[in-house]
Scaffold this motif. Structure first.
Motif, PDB file in Angstrom:
ATOM      1  N   ILE A 114      31.361  32.632  36.060  1.00 16.92           N
ATOM      2  CA  ILE A 114      32.194  33.321  37.039  1.00 16.92           C
ATOM      3  C   ILE A 114      33.374  32.405  37.324  1.00 16.92           C
ATOM      4  O   ILE A 114      33.226  31.342  37.920  1.00 16.92           O
ATOM      5  CB  ILE A 114      31.414  33.615  38.336  1.00 16.92           C
ATOM      6  CG1 ILE A 114      30.114  34.378  38.027  1.00 16.92           C
ATOM      7  CG2 ILE A 114      32.289  34.363  39.329  1.00 16.92           C
ATOM      8  CD1 ILE A 114      30.308  35.695  37.315  1.00 16.92           C
ATOM      9  N   SER A 115      34.555  32.799  36.875  1.00 18.05           N
ATOM     10  CA  SER A 115      35.734  31.944  36.987  1.00 18.05           C
ATOM     11  C   SER A 115      36.131  31.730  38.446  1.00 18.05           C
ATOM     12  O   SER A 115      35.843  32.565  39.312  1.00 18.05           O
ATOM     13  CB  SER A 115      36.895  32.596  36.240  1.00 18.05           C
ATOM     14  OG  SER A 115      38.117  31.954  36.519  1.00 18.05           O
ATOM     15  N   ASP A 116      36.834  30.615  38.703  1.00 17.84           N
ATOM     16  CA  ASP A 116      37.420  30.471  40.035  1.00 17.84           C
ATOM     17  C   ASP A 116      38.486  31.557  40.221  1.00 17.84           C
ATOM     18  O   ASP A 116      39.029  32.079  39.241  1.00 17.84           O
ATOM     19  CB  ASP A 116      37.983  29.057  40.230  1.00 17.84           C
ATOM     20  CG  ASP A 116      39.297  28.808  39.522  1.00 17.84           C
ATOM     21  OD1 ASP A 116      40.304  29.433  39.878  1.00 17.84           O
ATOM     22  OD2 ASP A 116      39.331  27.964  38.611  1.00 17.84           O
ATOM     23  N   PRO A 117      38.801  31.927  41.453  1.00 16.54           N
ATOM     24  CA  PRO A 117      39.676  33.093  41.693  1.00 16.54           C
ATOM     25  C   PRO A 117      41.129  32.890  41.299  1.00 16.54           C
ATOM     26  O   PRO A 117      41.891  33.852  41.304  1.00 16.54           O
ATOM     27  CB  PRO A 117      39.570  33.294  43.220  1.00 16.54           C
ATOM     28  CG  PRO A 117      38.350  32.578  43.649  1.00 16.54           C
ATOM     29  CD  PRO A 117      38.225  31.412  42.705  1.00 16.54           C
ATOM     30  N   SER A 133      33.109  39.671  39.979  1.00 15.94           N
ATOM     31  CA  SER A 133      33.916  38.452  39.885  1.00 15.94           C
ATOM     32  C   SER A 133      35.404  38.772  39.920  1.00 15.94           C
ATOM     33  O   SER A 133      36.182  38.102  40.616  1.00 15.94           O
ATOM     34  CB  SER A 133      33.573  37.705  38.595  1.00 15.94           C
ATOM     35  OG  SER A 133      34.416  36.586  38.429  1.00 15.94           O
ATOM     36  N   GLU A 134      35.815  39.792  39.193  1.00 13.78           N
ATOM     37  CA  GLU A 134      37.221  40.193  39.185  1.00 13.78           C
ATOM     38  C   GLU A 134      37.672  40.663  40.561  1.00 13.78           C
ATOM     39  O   GLU A 134      38.795  40.386  40.992  1.00 13.78           O
ATOM     40  CB  GLU A 134      37.446  41.282  38.133  1.00 13.78           C
ATOM     41  CG  GLU A 134      37.298  40.776  36.701  1.00 13.78           C
ATOM     42  CD  GLU A 134      37.324  41.903  35.671  1.00 13.78           C
ATOM     43  OE1 GLU A 134      37.197  43.075  36.096  1.00 13.78           O
ATOM     44  OE2 GLU A 134      37.465  41.599  34.467  1.00 13.78           O
ATOM     45  N   SER A 135      36.784  41.359  41.266  1.00 14.43           N
ATOM     46  CA  SER A 135      37.136  41.828  42.610  1.00 14.43           C
ATOM     47  C   SER A 135      37.312  40.654  43.566  1.00 14.43           C
ATOM     48  O   SER A 135      38.207  40.662  44.412  1.00 14.43           O
ATOM     49  CB  SER A 135      36.066  42.796  43.136  1.00 14.43           C
ATOM     50  OG  SER A 135      34.875  42.119  43.506  1.00 14.43           O
ATOM     51  N   ILE A 136      36.481  39.624  43.423  1.00 16.33           N
ATOM     52  CA  ILE A 136      36.603  38.434  44.273  1.00 16.33           C
ATOM     53  C   ILE A 136      37.948  37.760  44.044  1.00 16.33           C
ATOM     54  O   ILE A 136      38.655  37.391  44.989  1.00 16.33           O
ATOM     55  CB  ILE A 136      35.459  37.448  43.993  1.00 16.33           C
ATOM     56  CG1 ILE A 136      34.122  38.026  44.466  1.00 16.33           C
ATOM     57  CG2 ILE A 136      35.717  36.102  44.677  1.00 16.33           C
ATOM     58  CD1 ILE A 136      32.917  37.228  44.030  1.00 16.33           C
ATOM     59  N   SER A 137      38.329  37.612  42.777  1.00 15.36           N
ATOM     60  CA  SER A 137      39.601  36.982  42.450  1.00 15.36           C
ATOM     61  C   SER A 137      40.766  37.732  43.084  1.00 15.36           C
ATOM     62  O   SER A 137      41.666  37.135  43.693  1.00 15.36           O
ATOM     63  CB  SER A 137      39.782  36.933  40.929  1.00 15.36           C
ATOM     64  OG  SER A 137      41.024  36.356  40.594  1.00 15.36           O
TER      65      SER A 137
END
Length: 435
Positions: A114-117, A133-137
Motif C-alpha cells: 500500500i503506497s504512501d499517499p 489505498s487509492e481512495s486514501i491517497s
C-alpha cells in the motif's frame, strides 16, 4: 519462524510522549519506554535535509542524504538502488508494507504493498485493497480543498471490511464524531484505520515481516504543538480563531497511538521495532502554511506551458515540461512572485533539467489577508488562489528514537538513522533464518 513488524511513527517526540504517558497513564507507551531496549538516532546537519522523505530513504538505503541523492517526495520510485525492503525480500522473507514514505515501487515481490499517499507508487493487493489505498491517497491530497463522495465511499468500505470495524466500533464512532468539528481528528482517524488495515493484511497474507507508516503524530506536532499542556513555558500560543486554548491535540493523538500500540503488544511471538526517523521541537512562533487551491488553474493563469502537474505533500508540487525553454520561463515567473516586502511566494524551486521538471514549494509563511503580490508585473490579491492549511508549530529536529522488544541489538546510546536501518534489516533477516 518468528515474525517481525516495523512501526514507523514518523517524527514522534518521545520526550513529550513520556511526559504525557505519566500524566495520562498511557500503559502501552509506559511499557515500551520503561522495559524495551532503546536508543537515539541522529541524521543530517543541514536543516534543509531534515525532511522525512529524505531521512526515511536514509533509513532504507543505509546511506546519508548526499550519498543516496533522493531529495524529493516521490523520487524514490525512480531509485534503482537495493534498499531496506528489497534486501529483506531477497533473503526469502515474506514482506508487506503499508504506506512506507518514499520507499519506491516494491510491489512485484511483496505480498501486499500500500503506497504512501504522496508518491503515486503502484499498489499490490486485492482489487478492494488497491481501491481503498487509492481512495486514501486522494483523500489525503484533497483534504485542504474538499473531499469527493467516491473516495469517501471506498474509504468507508475499507473501514467496514479491512479496518476491523466491529471490534473497534466504539473507537471509530468516537473518532468520527470528533472529526466532524475538530479537524485534527481526521488525521487520527486515518492512522487508526491504517494500523488496523495493516494488522488485517499482515494476518491475511501471513507475512513474516511487514511495516506500517503512521504520520498523524508528525502532522499534529507540526500544527498544534504550541497548544500542548506539557509546554507550560512557551512564549507564543496559537490564536483562538485557529484553535481554542482548551484543546490539546497532542494528548488526543498520543491517547489513540497508545491504543494502537496495545494491539501490537498483544501479538504473540512478534519482534517489534519502533522508529521515528526524526522528531520535532516547538517552533518559536506559529508559521502559516498555504497550498494552491487548484494547481492547474493557477499555473494556467500564468501562461506557463507544461505537460503535467503533480501535487505532493502539503505545499509541494512537481511541474514537468516539454522543453527546457518552457522550464526556464516557468521558473523565472514563479521565482518573482512576491509581496510588497519582496517576500517570495515560492522561495524553493528545485530544477532538474535532465527530467525537464521543477519541484516547487510554496514557502510563503505569513497571513495573506490584505497582502498584494507582484505577479508578472501586475499587482494581484492571491486570497482566492490559496487554501489555508494550518499554522506550523513544530520544526524538524535531527534527533530520533528507536525502540525494540528484541534484547541486545541496541547496545549503544546513539547512532545515525542510516546505520539503524541496516541494523534492523539485518536483525529481521537473521531472526527469520535462525527460526
Amino acid at each position: 519462524m518468528k515474525k517481525s513488524i516495523l512501526l514507523q511513527l514518523n517524527e514522534s517526540n518521545f520526550d513529550l510522549i513520556k511526559s504525557y504517558s505519566n500524566l495520562l497513564d498511557l500503559k502501552s507507551f509506559k511499557k515500551i519506554i520503561s522495559s524495551w531496549d532503546s536508543s537515539f538516532t541522529t541524521s543530517e546537519q543541514k536543516y534543509r535535509n531534515l525532511e522525512p522523505w529524505i531521512q526515511w530513504v536514509s533509513f532504507y538505503s543505509g546511506k546519508n542524504a548526499d550519498d543516496h541523492g533522493v531529495f524529493r517526495l516521490g523520487d524514490n520510485n525512480l531509485h534503482s538502488e537495493s534498499q531496506f525492503f528489497e534486501k529483506i525480500i531477497q533473503s526469502g522473507v515474506k514482506t508487506g508494507c503499508v504506506s512506507p514514505m518514499n520507499a519506491g515501487n516494491l510491489n512485484e515481490n511483496t505480498e501486499f504493498y500500500i503506497s504512501d499517499p504522496w508518491s503515486n507508487s503502484i499498489q499490490k493487493g486485492s482489487s478492494l485493497e488497491v481501491k481503498v489505498s487509492e481512495s486514501i491517497s486522494k483523500l489525503v491530497n484533497e483534504n485542504s480543498s474538499g473531499l469527493s463522495f467516491s473516495n469517501l465511499f471506498w474509504f468507508g468500505i475499507g473501514i467496514l471490511l479491512k479496518g476491523s470495524f466491529f471490534s473497534n466500533f466504539s473507537t471509530y464512532i468516537y473518532l468520527f464524531i470528533k472529526s466532524l468539528w475538530l479537524s485534527w481528528y481526521r488525521a487520527i482517524f486515518l492512522d487508526f484505520f491504517l494500523a488496523n488495515f495493516h494488522l488485517n493484511l499482515h494476518s491475511k497474507y501471513k507475512t513474516t515481516f511487514s511495516s506500517v507508516f503512521l504520520n498523524c503524530s508528525a502532522h499534529i506536532q507540526h500544527h498544534y504543538c504550541l497548544n500542548s499542556k506539557i509546554l507550560v513555558n512557551k512564549t507564543y500560543k496559537n490564536p483562538n480563531w485557529f484553535i481554542s486554548s482548551k484543546h490539546d491535540p497532542l494528548e488526543d493523538v498520543y491517547v489513540i497511538y497508545d491504543k494502537i500500540l496495545g494491539k501490537y503488544l498483544n501479538l504473540e511471538d512478534h519482534q517489534i521495532y519502533i522508529v521515528t526517523g526524526l522528531s520535532q521541537r516547538p517552533h518559536n512562533k506559529p508559521v502559516f502554511y498555504w497550498r494552491l487551491k487548484n494547481h492547474h488553474n493557477f499555473i494556467d493563469s500564468l501562461d506557463i506551458a507544461y505537460t503535467k502537474i503533480e501535487p505532493r505533500m502539503t505545499r509541494d508540487f512537481l511541474i514537468t515540461f516539454n522543453s527546457e525553454n518552457d522550464l526556464i520561463y516557468a521558473k523565472d515567473i514563479l521565482s518573482k512572485i512576491a509581496d510588497e516586502d519582496n517576500k517570495k511566494m515560492f522561495a524553493e524551486i528545485d530544477t532538474r533539467l535532465s527530467e525537464k521538471s521543477l519541484f516547487v514549494t510554496l514557502t510563503y509563511d505569513e497571513d495573506i489577508k490584505d497582502k498584494i503580490f507582484a505577479v508578472k508585473e501586475n499587482k494581484v490579491d492571491l486570497t482566492d488562489e490559496l487554501v489555508f492549511v494550518s499554522l506550523k508549530n513544530g520544526e524538524h529536529d535531527q534527533k530520533g528514537y528507536v525502540f525494540t522488544n528484541k534484547k541486545g541489538i541496541l547496545n549503544f546510546d546513539e547512532s545515525s538513522i542510516w546505520k539503524i536501518g541496516d541494523l534492523i534489516r539485518d536483525s529481521i533477516i537473521r531472526e527469520s533464518i535462525e527460526r
